[in-house]
Design an enzyme around this catalytic site. Structure first.
Site, PDB file in Angstrom:
ATOM      1  N   ALA A 101       0.813  -1.214   0.000  1.00 53.25           N
ATOM      2  CA  ALA A 101       0.000   0.000   0.000  1.00 53.25           C
ATOM      3  C   ALA A 101       0.849   1.267   0.000  1.00 53.25           C
ATOM      4  CB  ALA A 101      -0.915   0.000   1.223  1.00 53.25           C
ATOM      5  N   HIS A 102       2.169   1.136  -0.038  1.00 48.28           N
ATOM      6  CA  HIS A 102       3.055   2.297   0.007  1.00 48.28           C
ATOM      7  C   HIS A 102       3.106   2.993  -1.356  1.00 48.28           C
ATOM      8  CE1 HIS A 102       5.005   1.456   3.992  1.00 48.28           C
ATOM      9  NE2 HIS A 102       4.484   0.270   3.733  1.00 48.28           N
ATOM     10  N   HIS A 121       9.308  -4.980   1.516  1.00 50.24           N
ATOM     11  CA  HIS A 121       8.804  -4.239   0.358  1.00 50.24           C
ATOM     12  C   HIS A 121       9.917  -4.139  -0.679  1.00 50.24           C
ATOM     13  CE1 HIS A 121       4.869  -3.381   1.935  1.00 50.24           C
ATOM     14  NE2 HIS A 121       5.422  -3.053   3.093  1.00 50.24           N
ATOM     15  N   ASP A 132      -3.119 -13.620  10.814  1.00 52.24           N
ATOM     16  CA  ASP A 132      -4.564 -13.418  10.748  1.00 52.24           C
ATOM     17  C   ASP A 132      -5.262 -14.416   9.822  1.00 52.24           C
ATOM     18  OD1 ASP A 132      -3.684 -12.462   8.313  1.00 52.24           O
ATOM     19  OD2 ASP A 132      -4.596 -10.479   8.499  1.00 52.24           O
ATOM     20  N   ASP A 151       0.642  -5.337  12.373  1.00 49.08           N
ATOM     21  CA  ASP A 151       0.645  -4.459  11.201  1.00 49.08           C
ATOM     22  C   ASP A 151      -0.718  -3.765  11.103  1.00 49.08           C
ATOM     23  OD1 ASP A 151       1.699  -3.196   8.951  1.00 49.08           O
ATOM     24  OD2 ASP A 151       1.143  -4.802   7.582  1.00 49.08           O
TER      25      ASP A 151
END
Length: 377
Positions: free
Chosen positions: A136-137, A191, A244, A269
């Site tokens: 999402a960066h 990333h 998760d 996160d």
């Protein structure tokens, strides 16, 4: 002030102690001993070290990057309600001035304290990444590594910057890793499109592990091990894990815990939607949508999580088959070791800080004590 806590089971680094009590003087554990015969009352079923969440972007509708000075207090109380006694507010890729302001706010909260979970310092996630696994960066805000810039960020943080995440294939990455380590800052890799060999070179330079292992990096292939293969096989590497069930399949979590049980760091996160209803939110300044607890960007990519750390522990136990004591250590002792704080935090031992949680047999939080003080849930 002295406090006496009695539990049916107490978790230490050596394992469970049945029917033991802790004597706490102010914020320090001063004795661990058997409960006297005939004493029936218990303050906890399971007394365990409080969790440490080293990678948190937000929750309860707010974000670490928000300028509101009350955000970190709100987040600290939110984290305490999931059994977290201490945490690292984590920045995201943004204009450098925004990152600096966030580091300043975190430093103030770290140095002066406040309600809820203790802020141990900051975690810089971005802007030193590469576009191939951007998550999402926003890649247009990625920056090249520069020693002077890193030193300025450390100064702005008043030396409370604990972790810097970066892509190891970037120019000057190895020099940056060595420099950050000389400044007592941990370095995590992510990333990134780095190869297996580039990742090992970064570990040789002093890098500490992988950012949310499996996500945002080159994956494991039997002829091309990638970053994941380097992290799983190199015993120097700590591995952050978002347990998760969405970011990493339970079978892959099983592989990770089987290969690297002493090196797994459970993280959330978590972003601003954690603890909130489904709907539209933002991360890194971009719109995201949460449906059934899963947050995605407009293009469908995962964008942080809504996980709580106590749920991560239960997920490992119930869905992966990890022993409860091991899962709890992955959320407490292991992060303390990674940060070099295990002489003070991360386990129940005489002389350590009394950051403790009471769990029921299903590993659900009943009470939390932060620095010897009970926090009202």
């Amino acid at each position: 002030m002295t406090t006496l806590l009695r539990a049916r089971r107490v978790l230490t680094e050596q394992g469970w102690l049945d029917d033991h009590q802790l004597l706490i003087d102010n914020e320090t554990i001063v004795a661990i001993e058997p409960i006297p015969a005939g004493t029936m009352a218990r303050d906890a079923e399971l007394l365990c070290p409080a969790y440490i969440d080293i990678h948190v972007h937000g929750g309860d509708g707010v974000d670490v990057m928000d300028d509101d000075p009350g955000v970190l207090d709100r987040l600290a109380k939110h984290k305490a309600c999931e059994g977290v006694g201490s945490w690292l507010p984590t920045t995201v890729t943004a204009p450098l001035a925004n990152i600096e302001r966030a580091l300043q706010r975190i430093a103030k909260r770290c140095l002066h304290g406040g309600p809820g979970a203790t802020v141990l310092g900051s975690y810089l996630e971005g802007p030193y990444f590469t576009p191939q696994n951007k998550g999402a960066h926003p890649p247009e805000l990625f920056r090249e590594l520069n020693i002077a810039e890193l030193d300025r960020l450390i100064t702005v943080s008043q030396n409370t910057l604990r972790v810097v995440a970066l892509a190891p294939e970037k120019p000057e990455a190895l020099e940056a890793i060595k420099h950050l380590k000389s400044r007592d800052v941990r370095v995590m890799l992510g990333h990134s499109a780095a190869s297996y060999e580039e990742t090992l070179q970064a570990f040789d330079a002093g890098a500490d592990g992988l950012v949310h292992c499996f996500n945002g990096m080159t994956g494991l292939h039997h002829r091309n091990p990638g970053m994941v293969g380097a992290g799983l096989s190199d015993k120097r590497a700590w591995l952050e894990l978002i347990a998760d069930g969405h970011h990493v399949h339970p079978a892959v979590m099983n592989i990770c815990c089987s290969c690297a049980k002493p090196r797994v760091l459970l993280i959330t996160d978590a972003m601003s939607a954690a603890g909130m209803p489904d709907g539209d939110y933002s991360i890194c300044g971009y719109p995201v949508t949460m449906r059934e607890g899963i947050v995605r960007t407009e293009s469908g990519g995962l964008a942080g999580s809504t996980l709580s750390l106590d749920a991560a522990v239960r997920n490992l136990v119930n869905n992966v088959g990890v022993w409860a004591e091991d899962a709890i250590h992955m959320a407490s002792l292991h992060p303390a070791k990674m940060l070099g704080l295990d002489k003070d935090l991360g386990s129940i031992a005489v002389g350590k800080r009394a950051s403790l949680i009471a769990l029921n047999p299903q590993l659900r939080l009943q009470n939390i004590w932060i620095n010897g003080q009970r926090f009202l849930l």
